[in-house]
Design an enzyme around this catalytic site. Structure first.
Site, PDB file in Angstrom:
ATOM      1  N   ASN A   1      -2.613 -13.483  15.136  1.00 32.44           N
ATOM      2  CA  ASN A   1      -3.476 -12.295  15.129  1.00 32.44           C
ATOM      3  C   ASN A   1      -4.382 -12.297  16.348  1.00 32.44           C
ATOM      4  OD1 ASN A   1      -3.909 -10.023  13.244  1.00 32.44           O
ATOM      5  ND2 ASN A   1      -6.044 -10.633  13.435  1.00 32.44           N
TER       6      ASN A   1
ATOM      7  N   HIS B   1       0.812  -1.219   0.000  1.00 33.49           N
ATOM      8  CA  HIS B   1       0.000   0.000   0.000  1.00 33.49           C
ATOM      9  C   HIS B   1       0.846   1.270   0.000  1.00 33.49           C
ATOM     10  CE1 HIS B   1      -3.502  -2.589   1.720  1.00 33.49           C
ATOM     11  NE2 HIS B   1      -3.393  -2.685   0.425  1.00 33.49           N
TER      12      HIS B   1
HETATM   13  P1  CNA Z   1      -6.528  -3.925  10.284  1.00 27.47           P
HETATM   14  O1  CNA Z   1      -7.709  -4.222   9.444  1.00 27.47           O
HETATM   15  O2  CNA Z   1      -6.595  -2.741  11.189  1.00 27.47           O
HETATM   16  O3  CNA Z   1      -6.218  -5.239  11.148  1.00 27.47           O
HETATM   17  C1  CNA Z   1      -5.219  -5.283  12.127  1.00 27.47           C
HETATM   18  C2  CNA Z   1      -5.316  -6.629  12.834  1.00 27.47           C
HETATM   19  O4  CNA Z   1      -4.201  -6.755  13.693  1.00 27.47           O
HETATM   20  C3  CNA Z   1      -6.577  -6.796  13.662  1.00 27.47           C
HETATM   21  O5  CNA Z   1      -7.223  -8.004  13.300  1.00 27.47           O
HETATM   22  C4  CNA Z   1      -6.064  -6.851  15.116  1.00 27.47           C
HETATM   23  O6  CNA Z   1      -6.780  -7.755  15.913  1.00 27.47           O
HETATM   24  C5  CNA Z   1      -4.633  -7.317  14.929  1.00 27.47           C
HETATM   25  N1  CNA Z   1      -3.688  -6.826  15.941  1.00 27.47           N
HETATM   26  C6  CNA Z   1      -3.570  -5.575  16.448  1.00 27.47           C
HETATM   27  N2  CNA Z   1      -2.527  -5.482  17.281  1.00 27.47           N
HETATM   28  C7  CNA Z   1      -1.956  -6.723  17.311  1.00 27.47           C
HETATM   29  C8  CNA Z   1      -0.843  -7.263  17.991  1.00 27.47           C
HETATM   30  N3  CNA Z   1      -0.060  -6.537  18.803  1.00 27.47           N
HETATM   31  N4  CNA Z   1      -0.559  -8.579  17.800  1.00 27.47           N
HETATM   32  C9  CNA Z   1      -1.323  -9.349  16.967  1.00 27.47           C
HETATM   33  N5  CNA Z   1      -2.393  -8.884  16.305  1.00 27.47           N
HETATM   34  C10 CNA Z   1      -2.699  -7.583  16.459  1.00 27.47           C
HETATM   35  O7  CNA Z   1      -5.206  -3.733   9.404  1.00 27.47           O
HETATM   36  P2  CNA Z   1      -4.755  -4.494   8.069  1.00 27.47           P
HETATM   37  O8  CNA Z   1      -3.310  -4.269   7.958  1.00 27.47           O
HETATM   38  O9  CNA Z   1      -5.292  -5.859   8.013  1.00 27.47           O
HETATM   39  O10 CNA Z   1      -5.542  -3.660   6.963  1.00 27.47           O
HETATM   40  C11 CNA Z   1      -4.886  -3.081   5.931  1.00 27.47           C
HETATM   41  C12 CNA Z   1      -4.887  -1.552   5.968  1.00 27.47           C
HETATM   42  C13 CNA Z   1      -4.563  -0.947   7.300  1.00 27.47           C
HETATM   43  C14 CNA Z   1      -3.786  -1.081   5.075  1.00 27.47           C
HETATM   44  O11 CNA Z   1      -4.316  -0.397   4.010  1.00 27.47           O
HETATM   45  C15 CNA Z   1      -2.872  -0.175   5.910  1.00 27.47           C
HETATM   46  O12 CNA Z   1      -2.370   0.884   5.177  1.00 27.47           O
HETATM   47  C16 CNA Z   1      -3.740   0.293   7.007  1.00 27.47           C
HETATM   48  N6  CNA Z   1      -3.067   0.783   8.232  1.00 27.47           N
HETATM   49  C17 CNA Z   1      -1.707   0.833   8.321  1.00 27.47           C
HETATM   50  C18 CNA Z   1      -1.105   1.298   9.469  1.00 27.47           C
HETATM   51  C19 CNA Z   1       0.406   1.367   9.539  1.00 27.47           C
HETATM   52  O13 CNA Z   1       1.051   1.583   8.527  1.00 27.47           O
HETATM   53  N7  CNA Z   1       0.999   1.129  10.704  1.00 27.47           N
HETATM   54  C20 CNA Z   1      -1.886   1.706  10.566  1.00 27.47           C
HETATM   55  C21 CNA Z   1      -3.291   1.646  10.433  1.00 27.47           C
HETATM   56  C22 CNA Z   1      -3.864   1.177   9.269  1.00 27.47           C
END
Ligand code: CNA
Length: 241
Positions: free
Chosen positions: A215, A123
């Site tokens: 997860n 992304h």
């Molecule tokens: P999401 O849909 O927010 O899912 C995140 C998952 O991680 C959830 O199912 C949580 O339960 C799980 N989770 C959270 N913390 C932990 C942990 N410490 N240990 C284990 N599991 C955990 O995010 P995805 O990445 O699946 O979705 C994709 C999107 C989110 C992309 O387009 C990104 O750009 C976007 N995003 C990115 C960031 C970043 O760059 N850090 C932050 C927020 C969103």
């Protein structure tokens, strides 16, 4: 033998592991995810134009750039964020010749900051920005430092090199990631809800021996995995690496 001991052995014996992750990898660095229990999507005013899907869309950037950049700067930019144990553990595994690639949906650049070299950013990244009119490149500091809409010297809008809603993924990055997963012996999927497509469907390319899913919450691909661990990634990696 416990599940984690079995996984540790699998990782020790493989020179062809690939990691595929998402926002949950960076929550321990203080960056909120979207769909986790404390995620940005959990706050809703009920107005469609206040939803992250709209605020981070191509339409919002094109027609309401002020609104786009306000949200983007407030919720997507974390200039002080540092890599956490998971990022460092993955970089170490790569240095030791055990990890072939990191594939991430994250846009925070923390894998590279931790030392990972072969990173596929599906992304894009907030670290790169360019003028939508003339193509001139700008760094993240430029966008962080602007109060309202970041402008290029030519007058165009300086936008992040991030795949917004309604925009397509880079074919080159997607193919590289798909090939890495298709060629892997072990695939660790971690910190992703596996609901954003086409990225999530990359898991279906895996035909190797061990699929490990770490997860906190359930995902649509749990049934495919040999191991499903519902504990924080950093705690799991502390026991694995
Ligand atoms: P999401 O849909 O927010 O899912 C995140 C998952 O991680 C959830 O199912 C949580 O339960 C799980 N989770 C959270 N913390 C932990 C942990 N410490 N240990 C284990 N599991 C955990 O995010 P995805 O990445 O699946 O979705 C994709 C999107 C989110 C992309 O387009 C990104 O750009 C976007 N995003 C990115 C960031 C970043 O760059 N850090 C932050 C927020 C969103």
């Amino acid at each position: 033998m416990s599940q984690l001991e079995e996984i540790r052995k699998i990782l020790e014996n493989s020179k062809n592991t690939v990691f595929f992750g998402g926002a949950g990898v960076s929550t321990d660095s203080g960056i909120p995810d979207f769909r986790g229990s404390k995620g940005l999507y959990m706050v809703s005013t009920g107005d469609q134009e206040d939803e992250p899907e709209y605020l981070l869309s191509h339409t919002c950037l094109a027609f309401q750039p002020e609104k786009f950049f306000r949200y983007y700067r407030d919720y997507m930019l974390y200039p002080g964020a540092k890599p956490n144990f998971t990022h460092f553990a993955l970089a170490q595994m790569e240095r030791e010749g055990r990890l072939k690639a990191v594939i991430t949906q994250n846009i925070d650049g923390l894998h590279q900051l931790a030392g990972s070299k072969n990173v596929f950013e599906l992304h894009g990244t907030t670290k790169r920005n360019y003028c939508a009119k003339c193509g001139k490149n700008y760094d993240a500091d430029y966008v962080t430092g602007c109060r309202d809409i970041p402008r290029c010297s030519c007058g165009g809008i300086v936008r992040p090199d991030v795949v917004l809603y309604e925009e397509g993924l880079s074919g080159e990055v997607f193919t590289g990631a798909a090939n890495a997963i298709a060629g892997a012996e072990v695939l660790i999927v971690g910190g992703t809800s596996l609901t954003v497509h086409p990225a999530a469907s990359l898991v279906e390319r895996f035909t190797g021996r061990h699929l490990i899913l770490i997860n906190l919450s359930e995902t649509p691909y749990d049934d495919m995995a040999e191991y499903v661990i519902r504990e924080p990634l950093s705690e799991v990696f502390r026991q694995l690496v």
